[in-house]
Design a protein around this motif. Structure first.
Motif, PDB file in Angstrom:
ATOM      1  N   LEU A 175       0.833  -1.206   0.000  1.00 39.87           N
ATOM      2  CA  LEU A 175       0.000   0.000   0.000  1.00 39.87           C
ATOM      3  C   LEU A 175       0.868   1.256   0.000  1.00 39.87           C
ATOM      4  CD1 LEU A 175      -2.895  -0.921   2.477  1.00 39.87           C
ATOM      5  CD2 LEU A 175      -3.067  -0.584   0.007  1.00 39.87           C
ATOM      6  N   ILE A 176       1.967   1.228   0.751  1.00 42.01           N
ATOM      7  CA  ILE A 176       2.877   2.380   0.764  1.00 42.01           C
ATOM      8  C   ILE A 176       3.553   2.561  -0.597  1.00 42.01           C
ATOM      9  CG2 ILE A 176       4.941   3.403   1.840  1.00 42.01           C
ATOM     10  CD1 ILE A 176       4.196   1.892   4.402  1.00 42.01           C
ATOM     11  N   LEU A 177       3.827   1.461  -1.289  1.00 36.83           N
ATOM     12  CA  LEU A 177       4.399   1.561  -2.640  1.00 36.83           C
ATOM     13  C   LEU A 177       3.485   2.370  -3.560  1.00 36.83           C
ATOM     14  CD1 LEU A 177       5.821  -2.029  -3.345  1.00 36.83           C
ATOM     15  CD2 LEU A 177       7.071   0.023  -2.638  1.00 36.83           C
ATOM     16  N   ILE A 178       2.170   2.181  -3.387  1.00 39.29           N
ATOM     17  CA  ILE A 178       1.208   2.953  -4.194  1.00 39.29           C
ATOM     18  C   ILE A 178       1.375   4.445  -3.914  1.00 39.29           C
ATOM     19  CG2 ILE A 178      -1.250   3.393  -4.601  1.00 39.29           C
ATOM     20  CD1 ILE A 178      -1.745   0.436  -3.821  1.00 39.29           C
ATOM     21  N   PHE A 179       1.484   4.802  -2.639  1.00 37.45           N
ATOM     22  CA  PHE A 179       1.700   6.205  -2.259  1.00 37.45           C
ATOM     23  C   PHE A 179       3.007   6.726  -2.851  1.00 37.45           C
ATOM     24  CE2 PHE A 179      -1.588   5.271   0.736  1.00 37.45           C
ATOM     25  CZ  PHE A 179      -2.132   6.502   1.115  1.00 37.45           C
ATOM     26  N   GLU A 180       4.057   5.914  -2.776  1.00 40.76           N
ATOM     27  CA  GLU A 180       5.369   6.372  -3.245  1.00 40.76           C
ATOM     28  C   GLU A 180       5.392   6.592  -4.754  1.00 40.76           C
ATOM     29  OE1 GLU A 180       8.399   3.746  -1.760  1.00 40.76           O
ATOM     30  OE2 GLU A 180       8.383   4.702   0.215  1.00 40.76           O
ATOM     31  N   PRO A 224      10.345   3.515  -5.640  1.00 36.53           N
ATOM     32  CA  PRO A 224      10.260   3.921  -7.052  1.00 36.53           C
ATOM     33  C   PRO A 224      11.425   4.807  -7.494  1.00 36.53           C
ATOM     34  CG  PRO A 224       8.145   4.219  -5.959  1.00 36.53           C
ATOM     35  CD  PRO A 224       9.156   3.943  -4.886  1.00 36.53           C
ATOM     36  N   GLN A 225      11.954   5.624  -6.572  1.00 39.72           N
ATOM     37  CA  GLN A 225      13.097   6.465  -6.917  1.00 39.72           C
ATOM     38  C   GLN A 225      14.333   5.622  -7.197  1.00 39.72           C
ATOM     39  OE1 GLN A 225      13.361   9.071  -3.525  1.00 39.72           O
ATOM     40  NE2 GLN A 225      12.054  10.647  -4.439  1.00 39.72           N
ATOM     41  N   GLN A 226      14.459   4.502  -6.495  1.00 39.66           N
ATOM     42  CA  GLN A 226      15.664   3.685  -6.624  1.00 39.66           C
ATOM     43  C   GLN A 226      15.585   2.685  -7.776  1.00 39.66           C
ATOM     44  OE1 GLN A 226      17.698   2.520  -2.735  1.00 39.66           O
ATOM     45  NE2 GLN A 226      15.641   2.946  -1.989  1.00 39.66           N
ATOM     46  N   ILE A 227      14.412   2.095  -8.025  1.00 40.11           N
ATOM     47  CA  ILE A 227      14.350   1.031  -9.037  1.00 40.11           C
ATOM     48  C   ILE A 227      13.380   1.343 -10.171  1.00 40.11           C
ATOM     49  CG2 ILE A 227      14.969  -0.702  -7.301  1.00 40.11           C
ATOM     50  CD1 ILE A 227      12.064  -1.639  -7.325  1.00 40.11           C
ATOM     51  N   GLY A 228      12.659   2.472 -10.075  1.00 44.33           N
ATOM     52  CA  GLY A 228      11.718   2.833 -11.123  1.00 44.33           C
ATOM     53  C   GLY A 228      10.317   2.306 -10.842  1.00 44.33           C
ATOM     54  N   VAL A 229       9.348   2.890 -11.533  1.00 41.61           N
ATOM     55  CA  VAL A 229       7.942   2.566 -11.284  1.00 41.61           C
ATOM     56  C   VAL A 229       7.611   1.138 -11.703  1.00 41.61           C
ATOM     57  CG1 VAL A 229       5.563   3.116 -11.927  1.00 41.61           C
ATOM     58  CG2 VAL A 229       7.170   4.962 -11.423  1.00 41.61           C
ATOM     59  N   GLU A 230       8.046   0.728 -12.883  1.00 43.21           N
ATOM     60  CA  GLU A 230       7.693  -0.600 -13.386  1.00 43.21           C
ATOM     61  C   GLU A 230       8.244  -1.708 -12.497  1.00 43.21           C
ATOM     62  OE1 GLU A 230       5.504  -1.107 -15.746  1.00 43.21           O
ATOM     63  OE2 GLU A 230       5.317   1.079 -15.777  1.00 43.21           O
ATOM     64  N   LYS A 231       9.507  -1.583 -12.089  1.00 39.93           N
ATOM     65  CA  LYS A 231      10.091  -2.606 -11.222  1.00 39.93           C
ATOM     66  C   LYS A 231       9.439  -2.595  -9.841  1.00 39.93           C
ATOM     67  CE  LYS A 231      14.615  -2.961 -13.467  1.00 39.93           C
ATOM     68  NZ  LYS A 231      16.083  -2.780 -13.316  1.00 39.93           N
ATOM     69  N   THR A 232       9.013  -1.410  -9.400  1.00 41.26           N
ATOM     70  CA  THR A 232       8.301  -1.318  -8.121  1.00 41.26           C
ATOM     71  C   THR A 232       7.005  -2.114  -8.173  1.00 41.26           C
ATOM     72  OG1 THR A 232       9.224   0.873  -7.614  1.00 41.26           O
ATOM     73  CG2 THR A 232       7.179   0.268  -6.497  1.00 41.26           C
ATOM     74  N   LYS A 233       6.299  -2.018  -9.301  1.00 39.31           N
ATOM     75  CA  LYS A 233       5.054  -2.779  -9.468  1.00 39.31           C
ATOM     76  C   LYS A 233       5.317  -4.277  -9.506  1.00 39.31           C
ATOM     77  CE  LYS A 233       2.593   0.995 -11.771  1.00 39.31           C
ATOM     78  NZ  LYS A 233       1.872   1.457 -12.975  1.00 39.31           N
ATOM     79  N   ILE A 234       6.430  -4.676 -10.114  1.00 39.40           N
ATOM     80  CA  ILE A 234       6.791  -6.094 -10.143  1.00 39.40           C
ATOM     81  C   ILE A 234       7.086  -6.600  -8.722  1.00 39.40           C
ATOM     82  CG2 ILE A 234       8.536  -7.757 -10.917  1.00 39.40           C
ATOM     83  CD1 ILE A 234       8.796  -6.064 -13.473  1.00 39.40           C
ATOM     84  N   VAL A 276      -8.656  -9.443  -1.683  1.00 37.23           N
ATOM     85  CA  VAL A 276      -7.918  -8.294  -1.160  1.00 37.23           C
ATOM     86  C   VAL A 276      -6.609  -8.105  -1.922  1.00 37.23           C
ATOM     87  CG1 VAL A 276      -6.655  -7.407   0.852  1.00 37.23           C
ATOM     88  CG2 VAL A 276      -8.943  -8.375   1.141  1.00 37.23           C
ATOM     89  N   ALA A 277      -5.873  -9.197  -2.125  1.00 38.45           N
ATOM     90  CA  ALA A 277      -4.601  -9.127  -2.840  1.00 38.45           C
ATOM     91  C   ALA A 277      -4.797  -8.635  -4.271  1.00 38.45           C
ATOM     92  CB  ALA A 277      -3.917 -10.491  -2.839  1.00 38.45           C
ATOM     93  N   PHE A 278      -5.840  -9.133  -4.949  1.00 39.38           N
ATOM     94  CA  PHE A 278      -6.111  -8.723  -6.324  1.00 39.38           C
ATOM     95  C   PHE A 278      -6.493  -7.242  -6.380  1.00 39.38           C
ATOM     96  CE2 PHE A 278      -8.961  -8.437 -10.090  1.00 39.38           C
ATOM     97  CZ  PHE A 278      -8.017  -8.768 -11.059  1.00 39.38           C
ATOM     98  N   THR A 279      -7.271  -6.782  -5.399  1.00 38.73           N
ATOM     99  CA  THR A 279      -7.659  -5.366  -5.344  1.00 38.73           C
ATOM    100  C   THR A 279      -6.435  -4.473  -5.168  1.00 38.73           C
ATOM    101  OG1 THR A 279      -9.795  -5.955  -4.361  1.00 38.73           O
ATOM    102  CG2 THR A 279      -9.082  -3.663  -4.143  1.00 38.73           C
ATOM    103  N   ILE A 280      -5.546  -4.862  -4.244  1.00 40.04           N
ATOM    104  CA  ILE A 280      -4.319  -4.086  -4.028  1.00 40.04           C
ATOM    105  C   ILE A 280      -3.463  -4.089  -5.292  1.00 40.04           C
ATOM    106  CG2 ILE A 280      -2.168  -3.940  -2.706  1.00 40.04           C
ATOM    107  CD1 ILE A 280      -3.637  -5.165  -0.349  1.00 40.04           C
ATOM    108  N   PHE A 281      -3.384  -5.246  -5.947  1.00 37.64           N
ATOM    109  CA  PHE A 281      -2.587  -5.335  -7.169  1.00 37.64           C
ATOM    110  C   PHE A 281      -3.120  -4.403  -8.251  1.00 37.64           C
ATOM    111  CE2 PHE A 281      -1.688  -7.309 -11.329  1.00 37.64           C
ATOM    112  CZ  PHE A 281      -0.307  -7.219 -11.306  1.00 37.64           C
ATOM    113  N   LEU A 282      -4.445  -4.313  -8.393  1.00 37.23           N
ATOM    114  CA  LEU A 282      -5.035  -3.408  -9.378  1.00 37.23           C
ATOM    115  C   LEU A 282      -4.702  -1.953  -9.055  1.00 37.23           C
ATOM    116  CD1 LEU A 282      -8.566  -4.971 -10.050  1.00 37.23           C
ATOM    117  CD2 LEU A 282      -6.561  -5.013 -11.536  1.00 37.23           C
ATOM    118  N   PHE A 283      -4.790  -1.594  -7.770  1.00 39.00           N
ATOM    119  CA  PHE A 283      -4.428  -0.228  -7.364  1.00 39.00           C
ATOM    120  C   PHE A 283      -2.962   0.045  -7.679  1.00 39.00           C
ATOM    121  CE2 PHE A 283      -8.369   0.023  -4.949  1.00 39.00           C
ATOM    122  CZ  PHE A 283      -8.655   1.382  -5.001  1.00 39.00           C
ATOM    123  N   LEU A 284      -2.106  -0.931  -7.420  1.00 37.80           N
ATOM    124  CA  LEU A 284      -0.677  -0.783  -7.704  1.00 37.80           C
ATOM    125  C   LEU A 284      -0.442  -0.676  -9.209  1.00 37.80           C
ATOM    126  CD1 LEU A 284       2.258  -0.844  -6.564  1.00 37.80           C
ATOM    127  CD2 LEU A 284       2.180  -3.333  -6.874  1.00 37.80           C
TER     128      LEU A 284
END
Length: 271
Positions: free
Chosen positions: A172-177, A192-202, A232-240
């Motif tokens: 959830l914090i990754l979404i904020f970041e 996200p600053q260190q590895i980029g947005v796409e890798k953060t989502k992975i 719950v996990a799928f919902t968080i994944f969609l938000f991410l």
């Protein structure tokens, strides 16, 4: 409509919404571990979250006198003061051992906000540390605090739940970041600053997969509870997945932070 938006903004900015998420997770702990007397822990966490979050958000600005006391901020100040009194009241309802745990998290919150060390503004600005401090505090307050207060033994099952809870908050914090990428100080070195947005989502997706796999190591495993966690996990994944730097602030501060509340409600409905 204008007044409804102002009311929603106050609800979010005063940390009531995030406090409800914390409250929901404490109640979930009470449900999972069959804790009858959970009210003191839940309300201590609720009011303490309002005080702690508002202290973190507004203290630095107030100390450097860049915070104008608009009507909303006056309301937040009053709410924070009343919440502080309520936190104190419910603190004394806790068991002695739990009070020590609560005090530790209080110190961690102060360390997170105020400068104590040379050449460091505060723990919040330590490179890469913020996300771990916040996630650990959430796990401590919403899981270990009510469990210890109830005198429950810390078994392997408790630590499995703790890892799941940590993953939930971390992602959830990754979404904020991701959403705050343009406004965050580069020195914070968020994920996200260190590895980029796409890798953060992975990374977030892999953590959610681990979240699901841990369900099979729980003593209360059942298909209804698994379906709830999958949802719950799928919902968080969609938000991410759909998080980006130009998303509305409500995407994270309201909708994403509603997920712990949704999880608690689903648990009550389907279990």
């Amino acid at each position: 409509m204008h007044y409804l938006k102002k009311l929603l903004d106050f609800y979010i900015n005063s940390s009531i919404h995030v406090a409800l998420s914390v409250y929901a997770l404490v109640r979930m702990t009470g449900y999972l571990f069959d804790i009858a007397k959970i009210d003191a822990s839940a309300l201590f966490a609720f009011f303490g979250t309002i005080v702690g979050y508002n202290f973190v958000k507004y203290d630095a600005l107030a100390r450097i006198q860049k915070l104008q006391m608009r009507s909303e901020l006056k309301g937040i100040a009053v709410l924070s003061f009343l919440s502080f009194l309520a936190t104190g009241y419910y603190f004394f309802q806790l068991e002695e051992t739990t009070k020590i745990i609560a005090f530790v998290f209080l110190i961690l919150t102060i360390l997170y906000t105020l400068p104590f060390f040379p050449n460091r503004k505060n723990a919040r600005n330590w490179a890469g540390v913020k996300i771990y401090i916040v996630a650990l505090c959430w796990v401590g307050v919403t899981l270990f605090l009510p469990i210890i207060n109830a005198g429950i033994t810390l078994t392997l099952y408790v630590f499995v739940i703790a890892v799941q809870r940590f993953i939930l908050i971390f992602v959830l914090i990754l979404i904020f970041e991701i959403i705050d990428l343009q406004v965050d100080d580069p020195n914070l070195k968020t994920v996200p600053q260190q590895i980029g947005v796409e890798k953060t989502k992975i990374v977030g997706g892999l953590l959610l997969l681990l979240f699901i796999l841990l369900c099979f190591f729980q003593i209360d495993f059942s298909f209804p509870s698994l379906f709830v966690r999958l949802g719950v996990a799928f919902t968080i994944f969609l938000f991410l997945l759909f998080a980006h730097e130009k998303q509305s602030k409500y995407y994270s501060t309201f909708w994403a932070e509603s997920i712990p509340i949704l999880w608690w409600v689903l648990l009550l409905v389907f279990s």
